[in-house]
Design an enzyme around this catalytic site. Structure first.
Site, mmCIF file in Angstrom:
data_model
loop_
_atom_site.group_PDB
_atom_site.id
_atom_site.type_symbol
_atom_site.label_atom_id
_atom_site.label_comp_id
_atom_site.label_asym_id
_atom_site.label_seq_id
_atom_site.Cartn_x
_atom_site.Cartn_y
_atom_site.Cartn_z
ATOM 1 N N LYS A 151 -12.648 7.748 0.705
ATOM 2 C CA LYS A 151 -12.847 6.311 0.962
ATOM 3 C C LYS A 151 -12.184 5.873 2.264
ATOM 4 O O LYS A 151 -12.750 5.107 3.025
ATOM 5 C CB LYS A 151 -12.279 5.502 -0.213
ATOM 6 C CG LYS A 151 -12.341 4.013 0.002
ATOM 7 C CD LYS A 151 -11.798 3.251 -1.182
ATOM 8 C CE LYS A 151 -11.907 1.752 -0.905
ATOM 9 N NZ LYS A 151 -11.487 0.961 -2.045
ATOM 10 N N ASP A 155 0.823 -1.216 0.000
ATOM 11 C CA ASP A 155 0.000 0.000 0.000
ATOM 12 C C ASP A 155 0.855 1.264 0.000
ATOM 13 O O ASP A 155 0.346 2.358 -0.238
ATOM 14 C CB ASP A 155 -0.947 0.031 1.205
ATOM 15 C CG ASP A 155 -2.154 -0.870 1.007
ATOM 16 O OD1 ASP A 155 -2.411 -1.295 -0.142
ATOM 17 O OD2 ASP A 155 -2.844 -1.142 2.003
#
Length: 143
Positions: A105, A8
């Site tokens: 998000k 990530d």
């Protein structure tokens, strides 16, 4: 850098690589190709848009830093793309994020927090005269 287990963060390292003194190679990251977007190809495309020299394969990319060309960064509706290249935009003028709202998000206050952080750093620099003082001397190590 083998980033398989911290995938990530691949986009963040890649996005700030134009600030490095030499090439950055990120490997073992085929797993980022099956996220919100094909993050490997998206990162390659946006780095090239910024004028960077980028080589890549199925599970790696190598960025050789060049002067950054101002550009609008496409986020591909991917929050991590927006946040990663947004960090580069703090250091380099002319980097614009096209879809800032996609950070909602996972981190809806990202841009507000970045703005707050930058104002605090600027405020601290002014109040402490950071820019007016030479760096502290390094003391030799003693055993």
């Amino acid at each position: 850098v083998d980033m398989h287990h911290i995938s990530d963060t691949v986009m963040t390292l890649a996005a700030i690589s134009p600030l490095c003194d030499g090439p950055t190679t990120i490997r073992n990251v085929a797993n980022i190709r099956i996220k919100e977007t094909d993050r490997l190809i998206a990162t390659v495309n946006e780095l090239k848009r910024l004028g960077q020299e980028v080589e890549h394969g199925d599970d790696w990319l190598k960025i050789t830093p060049k002067p950054v060309t101002p550009a609008k960064i496409e986020c591909y509706a991917d929050h991590r793309m927006a946040m990663s290249f947004g960090i580069l935009g703090l250091a380099v003028p002319g980097v614009t994020i096209t879809d800032k709202k996609c950070t909602g998000k996972t981190y809806p206050t990202f841009w507000d927090d970045i703005q707050y952080f930058c104002s605090r750093v600027e405020e601290a620099s002014r109040s402490e005269g950071v820019h007016d003082q030479p760096p502290p001397e390094k003391k030799p190590k003693t055993n």
